[in-house]
Design a protein around this motif. Sequence first.
Motif, PDB file in Angstrom:
ATOM      1  N   LYS A 207     -50.079 -33.580  56.544  1.00 10.09           N
ATOM      2  CA  LYS A 207     -50.543 -32.381  57.236  1.00 10.09           C
ATOM      3  C   LYS A 207     -49.617 -31.180  57.019  1.00 10.09           C
ATOM      4  O   LYS A 207     -49.072 -30.608  57.971  1.00 10.09           O
ATOM      5  CB  LYS A 207     -50.696 -32.668  58.732  1.00 10.09           C
ATOM      6  CG  LYS A 207     -51.743 -33.730  59.042  1.00 10.09           C
ATOM      7  CD  LYS A 207     -51.909 -33.934  60.535  1.00 10.09           C
ATOM      8  CE  LYS A 207     -52.994 -34.959  60.825  1.00 10.09           C
ATOM      9  NZ  LYS A 207     -53.175 -35.181  62.291  1.00 10.09           N
TER      10      LYS A 207
ATOM     11  N   ASP B 144     -50.345 -27.957  59.081  1.00  4.32           N
ATOM     12  CA  ASP B 144     -49.863 -27.969  60.464  1.00  4.32           C
ATOM     13  C   ASP B 144     -48.367 -27.670  60.517  1.00  4.32           C
ATOM     14  O   ASP B 144     -47.894 -26.977  61.431  1.00  4.32           O
ATOM     15  CB  ASP B 144     -50.146 -29.324  61.115  1.00  4.32           C
ATOM     16  CG  ASP B 144     -51.636 -29.578  61.313  1.00  4.32           C
ATOM     17  OD1 ASP B 144     -52.420 -28.607  61.210  1.00  4.32           O
ATOM     18  OD2 ASP B 144     -52.015 -30.740  61.555  1.00  4.32           O
ATOM     19  N   ILE B 145     -47.628 -28.199  59.540  1.00  3.58           N
ATOM     20  CA  ILE B 145     -46.187 -27.928  59.490  1.00  3.58           C
ATOM     21  C   ILE B 145     -45.943 -26.442  59.241  1.00  3.58           C
ATOM     22  O   ILE B 145     -45.017 -25.842  59.803  1.00  3.58           O
ATOM     23  CB  ILE B 145     -45.516 -28.778  58.394  1.00  3.58           C
ATOM     24  CG1 ILE B 145     -45.755 -30.269  58.646  1.00  3.58           C
ATOM     25  CG2 ILE B 145     -44.013 -28.496  58.342  1.00  3.58           C
ATOM     26  CD1 ILE B 145     -45.227 -31.166  57.531  1.00  3.58           C
TER      27      ILE B 145
ATOM     28  N   LYS C 111     -47.860 -23.899  60.160  1.00  2.00           N
ATOM     29  CA  LYS C 111     -48.097 -23.181  61.415  1.00  2.00           C
ATOM     30  C   LYS C 111     -46.925 -23.372  62.379  1.00  2.00           C
ATOM     31  O   LYS C 111     -46.477 -22.418  63.041  1.00  2.00           O
ATOM     32  CB  LYS C 111     -49.395 -23.665  62.065  1.00  2.00           C
ATOM     33  CG  LYS C 111     -49.745 -22.981  63.382  1.00  2.00           C
ATOM     34  CD  LYS C 111     -51.092 -23.463  63.894  1.00  2.00           C
ATOM     35  CE  LYS C 111     -51.479 -22.771  65.208  1.00  2.00           C
ATOM     36  NZ  LYS C 111     -50.584 -23.158  66.318  1.00  2.00           N
ATOM     37  N   THR C 112     -46.413 -24.596  62.455  1.00  2.00           N
ATOM     38  CA  THR C 112     -45.277 -24.874  63.332  1.00  2.00           C
ATOM     39  C   THR C 112     -44.053 -24.069  62.919  1.00  2.00           C
ATOM     40  O   THR C 112     -43.328 -23.528  63.765  1.00  2.00           O
ATOM     41  CB  THR C 112     -44.946 -26.377  63.308  1.00  2.00           C
ATOM     42  OG1 THR C 112     -46.078 -27.119  63.776  1.00  2.00           O
ATOM     43  CG2 THR C 112     -43.749 -26.687  64.197  1.00  2.00           C
ATOM     44  N   ALA C 113     -43.819 -23.970  61.611  1.00  2.00           N
ATOM     45  CA  ALA C 113     -42.671 -23.205  61.117  1.00  2.00           C
ATOM     46  C   ALA C 113     -42.808 -21.726  61.458  1.00  2.00           C
ATOM     47  O   ALA C 113     -41.824 -21.059  61.803  1.00  2.00           O
ATOM     48  CB  ALA C 113     -42.530 -23.391  59.610  1.00  2.00           C
TER      49      ALA C 113
ATOM     50  N   GLU D   6     -44.254 -20.515  64.025  1.00  2.43           N
ATOM     51  CA  GLU D   6     -44.091 -20.344  65.469  1.00  2.43           C
ATOM     52  C   GLU D   6     -42.692 -20.697  65.962  1.00  2.43           C
ATOM     53  O   GLU D   6     -42.338 -20.373  67.099  1.00  2.43           O
ATOM     54  CB  GLU D   6     -45.120 -21.203  66.209  1.00  2.43           C
ATOM     55  CG  GLU D   6     -46.559 -20.780  65.965  1.00  2.43           C
ATOM     56  CD  GLU D   6     -47.564 -21.651  66.689  1.00  2.43           C
ATOM     57  OE1 GLU D   6     -48.619 -21.137  67.094  1.00  2.43           O
ATOM     58  OE2 GLU D   6     -47.280 -22.859  66.857  1.00  2.43           O
ATOM     59  N   ASP D   7     -41.895 -21.352  65.132  1.00  3.33           N
ATOM     60  CA  ASP D   7     -40.566 -21.820  65.530  1.00  3.33           C
ATOM     61  C   ASP D   7     -39.575 -20.651  65.512  1.00  3.33           C
ATOM     62  O   ASP D   7     -39.292 -20.071  64.463  1.00  3.33           O
ATOM     63  CB  ASP D   7     -40.103 -22.916  64.576  1.00  3.33           C
ATOM     64  CG  ASP D   7     -38.854 -23.633  65.074  1.00  3.33           C
ATOM     65  OD1 ASP D   7     -38.090 -23.038  65.858  1.00  3.33           O
ATOM     66  OD2 ASP D   7     -38.637 -24.791  64.663  1.00  3.33           O
ATOM     67  N   SER D   8     -39.029 -20.331  66.664  1.00  2.37           N
ATOM     68  CA  SER D   8     -38.112 -19.194  66.767  1.00  2.37           C
ATOM     69  C   SER D   8     -36.764 -19.467  66.116  1.00  2.37           C
ATOM     70  O   SER D   8     -35.989 -18.534  65.888  1.00  2.37           O
ATOM     71  CB  SER D   8     -37.899 -18.831  68.241  1.00  2.37           C
ATOM     72  OG  SER D   8     -37.319 -19.914  68.948  1.00  2.37           O
TER      73      SER D   8
ATOM     74  N   ASP E 213     -56.987 -19.575  61.713  1.00  2.00           N
ATOM     75  CA  ASP E 213     -55.663 -20.197  61.809  1.00  2.00           C
ATOM     76  C   ASP E 213     -54.581 -19.170  62.128  1.00  2.00           C
ATOM     77  O   ASP E 213     -53.665 -19.441  62.914  1.00  2.00           O
ATOM     78  CB  ASP E 213     -55.338 -20.928  60.506  1.00  2.00           C
ATOM     79  CG  ASP E 213     -56.279 -22.094  60.256  1.00  2.00           C
ATOM     80  OD1 ASP E 213     -56.459 -22.917  61.171  1.00  2.00           O
ATOM     81  OD2 ASP E 213     -56.857 -22.181  59.159  1.00  2.00           O
TER      82      ASP E 213
ATOM     83  N   THR F 259     -52.051 -18.651  65.690  1.00  2.00           N
ATOM     84  CA  THR F 259     -50.602 -18.745  65.530  1.00  2.00           C
ATOM     85  C   THR F 259     -49.912 -17.753  66.460  1.00  2.00           C
ATOM     86  O   THR F 259     -50.219 -16.562  66.444  1.00  2.00           O
ATOM     87  CB  THR F 259     -50.197 -18.454  64.072  1.00  2.00           C
ATOM     88  OG1 THR F 259     -50.871 -19.374  63.201  1.00  2.00           O
ATOM     89  CG2 THR F 259     -48.698 -18.595  63.888  1.00  2.00           C
ATOM     90  N   LYS F 260     -48.984 -18.260  67.256  1.00  3.96           N
ATOM     91  CA  LYS F 260     -48.251 -17.419  68.204  1.00  3.96           C
ATOM     92  C   LYS F 260     -46.845 -17.171  67.658  1.00  3.96           C
ATOM     93  O   LYS F 260     -45.945 -17.998  67.806  1.00  3.96           O
ATOM     94  CB  LYS F 260     -48.193 -18.094  69.572  1.00  3.96           C
ATOM     95  CG  LYS F 260     -49.570 -18.307  70.196  1.00  3.96           C
ATOM     96  CD  LYS F 260     -49.471 -19.009  71.548  1.00  3.96           C
ATOM     97  CE  LYS F 260     -50.852 -19.224  72.148  1.00  3.96           C
ATOM     98  NZ  LYS F 260     -50.793 -19.932  73.462  1.00  3.96           N
TER      99      LYS F 260
END
Length: 287
Positions: A117, A120-121, A123-125, A127-129, A180, A184-185
């Motif tokens: 996935k 998904d990684i 998107k996580t990256a 959003e990761d501050s 997507d 994303t935040k």
Amino acid sequence: MINNLVHAADLSIVMRKYRYLGSFFILTLVAVFLNGAGIRRNVERLANDKVAQGRPNYDAMFADGKLRIAVFWGWDHPRDTIMGSFPAFETLNGKRLYYKGNPIMIEIGMITQINEKPKDIFKTALEDSTIDMVIYSGHARYGKGMAFESMYDIFRCGNGDLVEDRHVKPYKVFKATSEDLDATKFPNTYKIIMLNCCDSQGHFRQSWAKRFRECGAAVDLLTVEFPVFNLYDHRRVLNLLRDILAFADWKTIKANYESEVHKRKNRLIIDPVRSPDEEDFAMDGAY
């Protein structure tokens, strides 16, 4: 008499050549029509190739004592390109550099289409501050978005334009939606995002900038004008990392990225977040 016969024979040969050429053009037009192809438009570029002033916000990037970089290689990226970046990443990962006398730990993660996935990684990256740089290199699916596990596994981040998908026959037109990206935040901490994929018509500059404003995100966005996807992309990515580690300004980063010319020149477009610079405080001493 002989001359007349020779002339007639030459004329016959010429006429046959014209008939063959005519048949070739007719068959070509038929093939184009049956495939649903259209004539490609000239590639659109920015009228003015402006060089961004200033430099990345290194103070913000190194504030926690770490430089964390996530590099994503998209679907169908040449294996040689990916393998060409391994030695440099392995050498840098875990090393330290010094910024204003303070040690900075370098952490680099590389994600490819064989990871589980990867979209998904990605998107996580974003959003990761705690991640300072996110780099994607690969296909842009004609403005629809980044492709990961397959050509259909797309991080949809278009600007709403209609785009032509040339991987199906007859060619079909789709709307470049942004589900997507909208989900994303982005954090309000500083981050550099590089989309090392074709953005010649500014699809992503428009959609991503809009989302940054909605989230109040402090992001320096780097995009590329046509074309980008080839066997030398790892050199361009490594040039960027080298310049960041040398605390280079945007002018140097742009020049070194564009110095890798292989059959075609890529243009790096830098949309920086304006941050205070030394010139902003030039008059402080008078007060």
